[in-house]
Design a protein around this motif. Structure first.
Motif, PDB file in Angstrom:
ATOM      1  N   LYS A 132       0.847  -1.189   0.000  1.00  0.00           N
ATOM      2  CA  LYS A 132       0.000   0.000   0.000  1.00  0.00           C
ATOM      3  C   LYS A 132       0.885   1.242   0.000  1.00  0.00           C
ATOM      4  CE  LYS A 132      -4.036   1.834   2.473  1.00  0.00           C
ATOM      5  NZ  LYS A 132      -4.879   1.666   3.687  1.00  0.00           N
ATOM      6  N   LYS A 133       0.719   2.089  -1.025  1.00  0.00           N
ATOM      7  CA  LYS A 133       1.537   3.295  -1.142  1.00  0.00           C
ATOM      8  C   LYS A 133       0.650   4.506  -1.365  1.00  0.00           C
ATOM      9  CE  LYS A 133       5.974   1.489  -2.722  1.00  0.00           C
ATOM     10  NZ  LYS A 133       7.067   1.649  -3.708  1.00  0.00           N
ATOM     11  N   MET A 134       1.138   5.646  -0.934  1.00  0.00           N
ATOM     12  CA  MET A 134       0.391   6.880  -1.106  1.00  0.00           C
ATOM     13  C   MET A 134       0.568   7.405  -2.516  1.00  0.00           C
ATOM     14  SD  MET A 134       0.552  10.323   1.232  1.00  0.00           S
ATOM     15  CE  MET A 134      -0.562  11.693   0.925  1.00  0.00           C
ATOM     16  N   LYS A 135      -0.547   7.746  -3.169  1.00  0.00           N
ATOM     17  CA  LYS A 135      -0.495   8.322  -4.512  1.00  0.00           C
ATOM     18  C   LYS A 135      -0.086   9.791  -4.426  1.00  0.00           C
ATOM     19  CE  LYS A 135      -3.539   7.391  -7.617  1.00  0.00           C
ATOM     20  NZ  LYS A 135      -4.826   7.237  -8.346  1.00  0.00           N
ATOM     21  N   LYS A 136       0.522  10.278  -5.486  1.00  0.00           N
ATOM     22  CA  LYS A 136       0.880  11.699  -5.550  1.00  0.00           C
ATOM     23  C   LYS A 136      -0.391  12.537  -5.665  1.00  0.00           C
ATOM     24  CE  LYS A 136       5.368  10.906  -7.736  1.00  0.00           C
ATOM     25  NZ  LYS A 136       6.205  11.149  -8.948  1.00  0.00           N
ATOM     26  N   LYS A 137      -0.445  13.594  -4.898  1.00  0.00           N
ATOM     27  CA  LYS A 137      -1.612  14.465  -4.926  1.00  0.00           C
ATOM     28  C   LYS A 137      -1.600  15.337  -6.174  1.00  0.00           C
ATOM     29  CE  LYS A 137      -1.980  14.915   0.100  1.00  0.00           C
ATOM     30  NZ  LYS A 137      -1.982  15.880   1.223  1.00  0.00           N
ATOM     31  N   ASP A 144      -5.784  12.503   1.177  1.00  0.00           N
ATOM     32  CA  ASP A 144      -4.779  11.451   1.027  1.00  0.00           C
ATOM     33  C   ASP A 144      -5.391  10.253   0.307  1.00  0.00           C
ATOM     34  OD1 ASP A 144      -3.081  13.047   2.355  1.00  0.00           O
ATOM     35  OD2 ASP A 144      -3.152  11.961   4.262  1.00  0.00           O
ATOM     36  N   VAL A 145      -4.709   9.792  -0.731  1.00  0.00           N
ATOM     37  CA  VAL A 145      -5.197   8.668  -1.517  1.00  0.00           C
ATOM     38  C   VAL A 145      -4.103   7.607  -1.571  1.00  0.00           C
ATOM     39  CG1 VAL A 145      -6.044   7.892  -3.752  1.00  0.00           C
ATOM     40  CG2 VAL A 145      -6.653  10.177  -2.908  1.00  0.00           C
ATOM     41  N   TYR A 146      -4.477   6.365  -1.262  1.00  0.00           N
ATOM     42  CA  TYR A 146      -3.526   5.263  -1.295  1.00  0.00           C
ATOM     43  C   TYR A 146      -3.899   4.294  -2.412  1.00  0.00           C
ATOM     44  CZ  TYR A 146      -1.769   6.829   3.220  1.00  0.00           C
ATOM     45  OH  TYR A 146      -1.208   7.567   4.224  1.00  0.00           O
ATOM     46  N   GLU A 147      -2.909   3.593  -2.918  1.00  0.00           N
ATOM     47  CA  GLU A 147      -3.138   2.580  -3.939  1.00  0.00           C
ATOM     48  C   GLU A 147      -2.272   1.366  -3.643  1.00  0.00           C
ATOM     49  OE1 GLU A 147      -1.822   3.666  -7.821  1.00  0.00           O
ATOM     50  OE2 GLU A 147       0.082   4.475  -7.115  1.00  0.00           O
TER      51      GLU A 147
END
Length: 354
Positions: A132-137, A144-147
């Motif tokens: 699970k990693k944070m997507k670039k805003k 905050d969006v994770y993928e």
């Protein structure tokens, strides 16, 4: 898969097509269906793999990215009905078109390596290990969006401009090295042990184009290579000794090493012995003949229709063989039932009558 057996076709302009037979049509020769997954891409397709458990297709696009399709839920993209919905995973690097010429993509199932000749940096993606990693805003206003992304690694591996990575079996990598104008070597690296060198062997070749990556493979302790279109050499990775050399007949197009599936455990891990797995080498030749070698000896040959075996353009030719293995007591038998290959006109499926 639910659609039956699939053939994935990737093209130089980045298009991806899926060719399949419905299960109820598998006894009808020549009845196939085609689905376009992608009309084109910015770069050509290097490799592809279908995960039959997850029902997903992974295709590498040049040295730019990996594209994943969910084969159970194919539907057109909202803004482009010529492409099926997919997920794009870019490598953690700044891409440049000038890097394509010295880049090498090696794929083993869900594991992908990106290497560069004349560079010290390489990249890997492992889709068996999703994190699970944070997507670039897009903006500071976005939440905050994770993928979920494959496990990625940037590693250091010094490759000279005359070195070509040619094979990856998930744990080992084979490099083709030009030592001098007339001296070539194959080197096997242990990928999980600091990429250390396991074995290096000399290769006798007549010229620069005498070996292509599809003519190199590993099976257990055995390193196999077809050079000069006609000579198969098998080395022991453990000792470096030549186990056998064999003439494979007429000019060589492509090969497929098929490991005895009856030696596999329930979890899919192949049972390897110190002598390596039991396997046969199935090869396709320019005279429209399929030849089967076992332990360096010709075991069988099958003639194909010459009208669908044209290899004049020097393309990257592919061969996949379906081999049926049977074990009774201590004896093992095998038979080639079907081969899938491409030539200058398209992709063909040949049913072998034994």
């Amino acid at each position: 898969t639910k659609r039956g057996r699939l053939v994935i076709v990737g093209t130089a302009n980045g298009a991806v097509h899926m060719i399949y037979q419905n299960k109820q049509d598998q006894g009808i020769k020549g009845k196939f269906y085609t689905t376009a997954l992608c009309a084109q891409n910015v770069e050509g397709i290097r490799s592809a793999y279908v995960d039959e458990v997850e029902r997903k297709l992974y295709a590498t696009v040049g040295d730019r990215c990996v594209i994943c399709w969910d084969l159970q839920n194919l539907k057109p993209k909202i803004d482009d009905d010529s492409t099926a919905e997919n997920t794009v995973y870019e490598y953690d690097r700044s891409h440049s078109h000038g890097s394509c010429g010295n880049s090498y993509v090696l794929q083993h199932r869900n594991r992908i390596l990106l290497l560069f000749a004349g560079s010290v940096s390489g990249f890997s993606m492992d889709f068996d290990k999703m994190v699970k990693k944070m997507k670039k805003k897009k903006s500071e206003l976005d939440p905050d969006v994770y993928e979920h992304r494959p496990e990625e690694e940037k590693f250091q591996l010094q490759l000279s401009p005359t070195t070509a990575p040619v094979y990856f079996d998930g744990t080992r990598v084979v490099l083709l090295l030009q030592e001098s104008a007339s001296v070539w070597s194959l080197e096997v690296l242990d990928w999980h042990n600091e990429r250390r060198s396991i074995r290096k062997v000399k290769v006798e070749m007549n010229g620069l184009n005498a070996l292509v990556p599809s003519n190199v493979c590993l099976s257990g302790d055995k390193l196999l290579c077809v050079v000069n279109d006609k000579t198969l050499t098998c080395w022991s990775v453990g000792t470096g000794a030549v186990l056998y050399r064999a003439k494979v007949g007429s000019p060589f197009v492509s090969m497929n090493v098929n490991v005895n599936s009856t030696e596999q455990h329930a979890n899919g891990v192949t049972n390897t012995s110190k002598n390596g797995n039991e396997f046969v080498l199935v090869s396709l030749h320019k005279d429209a003949v399929i030849r089967v070698h076992k332990d360096g000896k010709l075991a069988a040959s099958y003639k194909l229709n010459k009208s669908i075996c044209r290899f004049d353009l020097g393309l990257c030719y592919m061969l996949q063989a379906h081999v049926d293995w049977e074990r009774e007591n201590k004896n093992t038998t095998y038979s080639v039932s079907k081969v899938v290959f491409n030539d200058d006109t398209g992709v063909h499926v040949a049913h072998i009558e034994n």
